[in-house]
Write a protein that holds these residues in place. Structure first.
Motif, mmCIF file in Angstrom:
data_model
loop_
_atom_site.group_PDB
_atom_site.id
_atom_site.type_symbol
_atom_site.label_atom_id
_atom_site.label_comp_id
_atom_site.label_asym_id
_atom_site.label_seq_id
_atom_site.Cartn_x
_atom_site.Cartn_y
_atom_site.Cartn_z
ATOM 1 N N VAL A 100 -36.540 33.729 24.903
ATOM 2 C CA VAL A 100 -36.145 32.860 23.794
ATOM 3 C C VAL A 100 -36.094 31.401 24.232
ATOM 4 O O VAL A 100 -36.605 30.502 23.546
ATOM 5 C CB VAL A 100 -34.796 33.316 23.209
ATOM 6 C CG1 VAL A 100 -34.217 32.236 22.300
ATOM 7 C CG2 VAL A 100 -34.971 34.607 22.418
ATOM 8 N N GLU A 104 -38.282 28.168 22.792
ATOM 9 C CA GLU A 104 -37.709 26.923 22.281
ATOM 10 C C GLU A 104 -38.229 25.713 23.049
ATOM 11 O O GLU A 104 -38.376 24.628 22.475
ATOM 12 C CB GLU A 104 -36.186 26.989 22.357
ATOM 13 C CG GLU A 104 -35.571 27.999 21.397
ATOM 14 C CD GLU A 104 -34.080 28.141 21.562
ATOM 15 O OE1 GLU A 104 -33.399 28.454 20.569
ATOM 16 O OE2 GLU A 104 -33.586 27.929 22.688
ATOM 17 N N ARG A 109 -39.526 27.990 16.765
ATOM 18 C CA ARG A 109 -38.209 28.199 16.173
ATOM 19 C C ARG A 109 -37.720 29.621 16.434
ATOM 20 O O ARG A 109 -38.497 30.578 16.401
ATOM 21 C CB ARG A 109 -38.268 27.910 14.676
ATOM 22 C CG ARG A 109 -38.520 26.446 14.358
ATOM 23 C CD ARG A 109 -38.914 26.194 12.929
ATOM 24 N NE ARG A 109 -40.249 26.693 12.641
ATOM 25 C CZ ARG A 109 -40.996 26.303 11.608
ATOM 26 N NH1 ARG A 109 -40.530 25.386 10.775
ATOM 27 N NH2 ARG A 109 -42.189 26.804 11.409
ATOM 28 N N VAL A 110 -36.440 29.755 16.662
ATOM 29 C CA VAL A 110 -35.815 31.042 16.941
ATOM 30 C C VAL A 110 -34.740 31.286 15.895
ATOM 31 O O VAL A 110 -33.945 30.387 15.586
ATOM 32 C CB VAL A 110 -35.205 31.070 18.359
ATOM 33 C CG1 VAL A 110 -34.475 32.385 18.605
ATOM 34 C CG2 VAL A 110 -36.296 30.858 19.407
ATOM 35 N N ALA A 111 -34.727 32.498 15.337
ATOM 36 C CA ALA A 111 -33.761 32.822 14.286
ATOM 37 C C ALA A 111 -33.372 34.293 14.403
ATOM 38 O O ALA A 111 -34.068 35.085 15.048
ATOM 39 C CB ALA A 111 -34.356 32.533 12.913
ATOM 40 N N PRO A 112 -32.270 34.704 13.741
ATOM 41 C CA PRO A 112 -31.856 36.107 13.810
ATOM 42 C C PRO A 112 -32.835 37.059 13.130
ATOM 43 O O PRO A 112 -32.893 38.236 13.490
ATOM 44 C CB PRO A 112 -30.502 36.109 13.081
ATOM 45 C CG PRO A 112 -30.024 34.701 13.160
ATOM 46 C CD PRO A 112 -31.257 33.861 13.107
ATOM 47 N N HIS A 142 -35.089 37.965 22.023
ATOM 48 C CA HIS A 142 -33.931 38.015 22.912
ATOM 49 C C HIS A 142 -33.673 39.456 23.353
ATOM 50 O O HIS A 142 -33.814 40.388 22.553
ATOM 51 C CB HIS A 142 -32.698 37.459 22.195
ATOM 52 C CG HIS A 142 -31.557 37.166 23.105
ATOM 53 N ND1 HIS A 142 -30.667 38.136 23.512
ATOM 54 C CD2 HIS A 142 -31.159 36.007 23.702
ATOM 55 C CE1 HIS A 142 -29.765 37.593 24.318
ATOM 56 N NE2 HIS A 142 -30.045 36.293 24.447
ATOM 57 N N ASN A 146 -31.039 40.232 18.868
ATOM 58 C CA ASN A 146 -30.404 39.536 17.748
ATOM 59 C C ASN A 146 -31.035 38.187 17.444
ATOM 60 O O ASN A 146 -30.533 37.438 16.612
ATOM 61 C CB ASN A 146 -28.907 39.370 18.011
ATOM 62 C CG ASN A 146 -28.632 38.523 19.255
ATOM 63 O OD1 ASN A 146 -29.560 38.038 19.898
ATOM 64 N ND2 ASN A 146 -27.369 38.365 19.592
ATOM 65 N N ALA A 147 -32.129 37.835 18.130
ATOM 66 C CA ALA A 147 -32.826 36.573 17.852
ATOM 67 C C ALA A 147 -34.263 36.700 18.314
ATOM 68 O O ALA A 147 -34.553 37.367 19.314
ATOM 69 C CB ALA A 147 -32.144 35.414 18.568
ATOM 70 N N SER A 149 -38.334 34.547 18.273
ATOM 71 C CA SER A 149 -39.180 33.395 17.991
ATOM 72 C C SER A 149 -40.104 33.709 16.819
ATOM 73 O O SER A 149 -40.412 34.876 16.537
ATOM 74 C CB SER A 149 -39.999 33.065 19.240
ATOM 75 O OG SER A 149 -41.112 32.257 18.920
#
Length: 247
Positions: A100, A104, A109-112, A142, A146-147, A149
């Motif tokens: 992750v 970045e 962008r990284v999101a749940p 991740h 829980n996350a 890209s």
């Protein structure tokens, strides 16, 4: 009875003379000419104003035409700056400990959750000395799950997923190698370097790609192959990939 004639009822004044009539006619002509000149000035002012308005409109349309694309097309955004990993180990290359952060670092962008505004898949083959190198699962995801890209992998098939929250970006092969932490440029693949005996070649949909392979754009169902090995080696380079239904 008186025989005198009745008095005349004609006016006593004299009729206007010829000179006076000329003066009056000249005054009328002068007045008409002044009115015509005034109207002509007004027409010129209106004409100049209309031409100015038209010029402004044309300039605006010209500028709009330079940026407006044909119907059905969207304005093309620029490719991201060149990106790649730093690792120079020999293959195979495992999944990094923290993909992750690596994502970045190159502007991904990284999101749940996975994004839905832009969603497509490309495919990557890495072939070293005639043998396939596995592209790890969970690149860009991740370890806790829980996350993730917007560019990632889910399994070891080499399918690259772009699932972005917006449609305003483009993606390159170098970004997946940044998440993988493997160095990629026109002469280097991890710890493998092109030399007098070996070459590094990139193919897009079966066609040889000239230039830095890290700059290859990822697009829907694009088949990309990186081939490292002896210059005279005969390698069967795939021109396409059979994606699963719905991919």
């Amino acid at each position: 009875m008186s025989s005198r004639r009745p008095k005349s009822t004609a006016p006593s004044g004299k009729a206007p003379g010829k000179a006076q009539r000329k003066r009056e006619a000249a005054q009328k002509v002068a007045t008409m000419r002044k009115e015509q000149a005034r109207q002509e000035r007004r027409r010129r002012i209106l004409l100049v104003g209309a031409m100015a308005v038209i010029a402004v409109v044309l300039v605006g349309l010209a500028g709009w035409g330079l940026t407006k694309l044909p119907s059905g097309q969207k304005e093309q955004v620029a490719l991201p700056e060149a990106a790649t990993g730093q690792g120079t180990a020999m293959p195979p290359w495992p999944l990094p400990d923290d993909p992750v952060s690596l994502a970045e670092n190159v502007g991904l962008r990284v999101a749940p959750m996975e994004g839905t505004s832009k969603h497509f898949h490309a495919h990557l083959d890495v072939i070293v000395n005639g043998e396939a190198v596995t592209v790890p699962a969970n690149l860009g995801i991740h370890p806790s799950g829980n996350a993730m890209s917007e560019l990632h992998t889910h399994d070891e098939r080499g399918v690259l997923h772009v699932e972005a929250p917006t449609a305003d970006k483009r993606y390159t092969l170098g970004q997946i190698f940044a998440e993988w932490d493997v160095l990629l440029d026109k002469d280097t693949l991890g710890g493998l370097e092109a030399d007098e005996e070996n070459t590094l070649r990139a193919y897009v949909d079966g066609e040889l790609h000239e230039g830095d392979p890290a700059a290859i754009e990822l697009t829907k169902h694009r088949q990309i192959a990186l081939v490292y090995g002896p210059k005279d080696a005969d390698v069967d380079v795939p021109a396409e990939y059979e994606f699963r239904p719905g991919e």
